[in-house]
Design an enzyme around this catalytic site. Sequence first.
Site, PDB file in Angstrom:
ATOM      1  N   HIS A 169     -14.612  53.202  26.161  1.00 33.21           N
ATOM      2  CA  HIS A 169     -15.386  52.961  27.652  1.00 33.21           C
ATOM      3  C   HIS A 169     -14.353  53.347  28.880  1.00 33.21           C
ATOM      4  O   HIS A 169     -14.426  53.620  29.970  1.00 33.21           O
ATOM      5  CB  HIS A 169     -16.083  51.681  28.260  1.00 33.21           C
ATOM      6  CG  HIS A 169     -17.262  51.328  27.294  1.00 33.21           C
ATOM      7  ND1 HIS A 169     -18.302  52.330  27.568  1.00 33.21           N
ATOM      8  CD2 HIS A 169     -17.390  50.148  26.463  1.00 33.21           C
ATOM      9  CE1 HIS A 169     -19.094  51.597  26.574  1.00 33.21           C
ATOM     10  NE2 HIS A 169     -18.862  50.722  26.025  1.00 33.21           N
ATOM     11  N   ASP A 195     -21.130  53.471  18.122  1.00 33.64           N
ATOM     12  CA  ASP A 195     -21.095  52.319  18.900  1.00 33.64           C
ATOM     13  C   ASP A 195     -22.425  52.553  19.806  1.00 33.64           C
ATOM     14  O   ASP A 195     -23.114  53.480  19.768  1.00 33.64           O
ATOM     15  CB  ASP A 195     -20.071  52.154  19.825  1.00 33.64           C
ATOM     16  CG  ASP A 195     -19.979  50.913  20.533  1.00 33.64           C
ATOM     17  OD1 ASP A 195     -19.206  49.918  20.298  1.00 33.64           O
ATOM     18  OD2 ASP A 195     -20.849  50.640  21.517  1.00 33.64           O
ATOM     19  N   HIS A 208     -23.001  51.510  22.622  1.00 29.63           N
ATOM     20  CA  HIS A 208     -22.942  51.810  23.926  1.00 29.63           C
ATOM     21  C   HIS A 208     -22.271  53.242  24.036  1.00 29.63           C
ATOM     22  O   HIS A 208     -21.788  53.773  22.973  1.00 29.63           O
ATOM     23  CB  HIS A 208     -21.953  51.065  24.498  1.00 29.63           C
ATOM     24  CG  HIS A 208     -22.363  49.359  24.708  1.00 29.63           C
ATOM     25  ND1 HIS A 208     -21.806  48.510  23.532  1.00 29.63           N
ATOM     26  CD2 HIS A 208     -23.082  48.627  25.590  1.00 29.63           C
ATOM     27  CE1 HIS A 208     -22.233  47.450  23.961  1.00 29.63           C
ATOM     28  NE2 HIS A 208     -22.986  47.507  24.974  1.00 29.63           N
ATOM     29  N   TYR A 267     -20.673  42.458  17.738  1.00 25.09           N
ATOM     30  CA  TYR A 267     -20.421  41.179  18.333  1.00 25.09           C
ATOM     31  C   TYR A 267     -21.178  40.024  17.592  1.00 25.09           C
ATOM     32  O   TYR A 267     -21.204  38.996  18.060  1.00 25.09           O
ATOM     33  CB  TYR A 267     -21.048  41.427  20.000  1.00 25.09           C
ATOM     34  CG  TYR A 267     -20.090  42.099  20.803  1.00 25.09           C
ATOM     35  CD1 TYR A 267     -19.057  42.123  20.992  1.00 25.09           C
ATOM     36  CD2 TYR A 267     -20.924  43.454  21.048  1.00 25.09           C
ATOM     37  CE1 TYR A 267     -18.183  43.276  21.741  1.00 25.09           C
ATOM     38  CE2 TYR A 267     -20.040  44.568  21.487  1.00 25.09           C
ATOM     39  CZ  TYR A 267     -18.666  44.488  21.815  1.00 25.09           C
ATOM     40  OH  TYR A 267     -18.035  45.179  22.492  1.00 25.09           O
TER      41      TYR A 267
HETATM   42  C1  X5A Z   1     -16.809  48.360  23.204  1.00 22.65           C
HETATM   43  C2  X5A Z   1     -18.150  47.894  23.831  1.00 22.65           C
HETATM   44  C3  X5A Z   1     -19.480  46.984  25.633  1.00 22.65           C
HETATM   45  C4  X5A Z   1     -19.447  46.504  26.993  1.00 22.65           C
HETATM   46  C5  X5A Z   1     -20.862  46.052  27.295  1.00 22.65           C
HETATM   47  C6  X5A Z   1     -20.786  45.659  28.825  1.00 22.65           C
HETATM   48  N1  X5A Z   1     -18.348  47.426  24.967  1.00 22.65           N
HETATM   49  N2  X5A Z   1     -21.979  44.862  29.224  1.00 22.65           N
HETATM   50  O1  X5A Z   1     -18.892  47.583  22.889  1.00 22.65           O
HETATM   51 ZN    ZN Z   2     -20.404  48.778  22.203  1.00 24.55          ZN
END
Ligand code: X5A
Ligand code: ZN
Length: 628
Positions: A137, A174, A176, A307
């Site tokens: 990101h 990922d 995201h 996570y």
């Molecule tokens: C690296 C990654 C996620 C950030 C989420 C913020 N970042 N809401 O998975």
């Molecule tokens: Zn992510």
Amino acid sequence: MASGTALIYDEEMATHKLLWSDPICDIEVPERLSSSYEQLKSYHLVERCVPVPAREGSEEEILLVHSLEHLEVAKSTQTMNEEELKRVSENYDAFFFHPSTYHCARLAVGATLQLVDAVMSGEVRNGIALVRPPGHHSQRNAANGFCLFNNVAIAAEYAKLKYGLQRILIVDWDVHHGQGIQYIFEEDPSVLYFSWHRYEHQEFWPSLKESDYDAVGLGKGKGFNINLPWNKVGMGNSDYLAAFFHVLLPMAFEFDPELVIVSSGYDSGIGDPEGQMNATPEVFAHLTHFLMQLANGKLCVILEGGYHLKSLGESVCMTVKTLLGDPVPQITGEMAPCLSAVESIQNVRAAHKPYWKWLAYEVPPIKTATTGSEGSEHFLSEHVQLVKEMDKTEIKSLVSGFYADLVEEDKILLSLGSMLAILDKILKKEVCNGIAASPTAALSAAVALRHSVLFGFQRVLCVFVGDMQITPNTEDGKMLIINICEKEQPGKTSCKHYISLNWKEDAEGNDFFSAVLGFILPVAYSYQPNLTVIAVGPNRSLGISGISLLVALLQGLAESRIVAVIEDTEISLLQSVAKALGGASTPPFGIYVPPTQEKVKKIKALRDQFQQEWKMLQCSVKDGISRN
Ligand code: X5A
Ligand code: ZN
């Protein structure tokens, strides 16, 4: 070929942690790293890998991607107290600084580059780097989404520079969108970036328009950015496999990368609180296995998100086992992608059709486009694709000055926007035809005609049914308008490119046949349009079956490109036209009723009037030789 799998892990990177309470950031914990490593140990995978030490990335290496300012800000946080750290962190969307963050982020960059060196030098075949903080990101001048430096982007620039690579593939699995990577390589054709991501029609973080499938890259980089948005949660093994089969892998094989780097977030796996997806750890073995077939096996896997500690650890193990060459485990679940996944896959394939040879001969997978505007809910079906609405400024600039006085109402502006969005899809050959409801069919038709001529079409046919309150100028021959209406419009005389056909369908309603075959089609085929616009305005003198017949038969022209514009009061007509555009057979006409003598005469008169100009009208020898 080189052998061995590198594993890079340094427990230093577990010192970066959140010092205050923040419900957004508190999932990015040091245990993500340590527990993944423990899991690898428990499967006896660590001892099977080649240990490669991490190092700090140099300032010079970080500056390959980031601004000096960003580097200096990050550096300055090393000596800050908690309060100061919190304040700097608040400048970014979802990021936290700890006094060790800068050091850890430099280790994360250096670990990634060490892996690239190990793979590129042939010391190992492939490998994985377990790093924190993650990177995808982060942007030239900003930390974002738990990421400070963009490890994978830096690695790609580094590999280009140090090894002279010309084609690098980045696969971001990922959950995201790695918008940071997209921004960095947007204009760069030497880096092909693929990302799938939870999107939910822009509801899900980072909620960017540019995460959608139509962001294909810019300038020279067009076609080298591939976004596959997931618009529903719960995507599973078969959805991920379908994405690889039908989007990523064909493009990757055509691209023929010299190195593959994975932005390897496992938040796309089952159990993850961020992703809410359903794919099991085994799927990552398959994804890894596919990517090992590219670039002579040169594959660098870099940890990003993930996570759910158990799911993360299992998925990391699946990846490492596969890198080591272990047999790939059986995949579970029903092997069928869900409808929403298929939709996303189709959209991204259509968006990339202009850029990839393997897609060149695809016919538009979805025939008909429409927008979710008022009225369209009545004919939505799986064969009809919903097109994104345009925003008002975009529409205004497209309509700019054209009939500006008529476009004062918002409703009209929005309907023009819908029509233009649909027309654009047709012009880009993403769909074959489209249908738009409009409060002002004549205006919509006029705008459609102008837009397609500006696009470069030399001949656009418009068949307008009903009263046409606006008549565009047809003098240059780039448009041919056939207006079917009940009575002669006062002040409008027919000429070569504007023909008024006064026709009122009988109550029993099937004599329109004779007008279509005896006049409209011969003129249309003589003209050979690039696009057909069919519009239905007020006081239409044809019934639904007559209009459906027109729609069906005019699909023989202009490579079947048709945009239909219909006044929004006519729900059942919209439905029938949508059906005809989708290729449904024309409804039965009932018992044949021959046209009245008056109508036969009318057709004959029109034929006589126009057959010198539109020669396909000729059907009797005494009227002249057909070909000169
Ligand atoms: C690296 C990654 C996620 C950030 C989420 C913020 N970042 N809401 O998975
Ligand atoms: Zn992510």
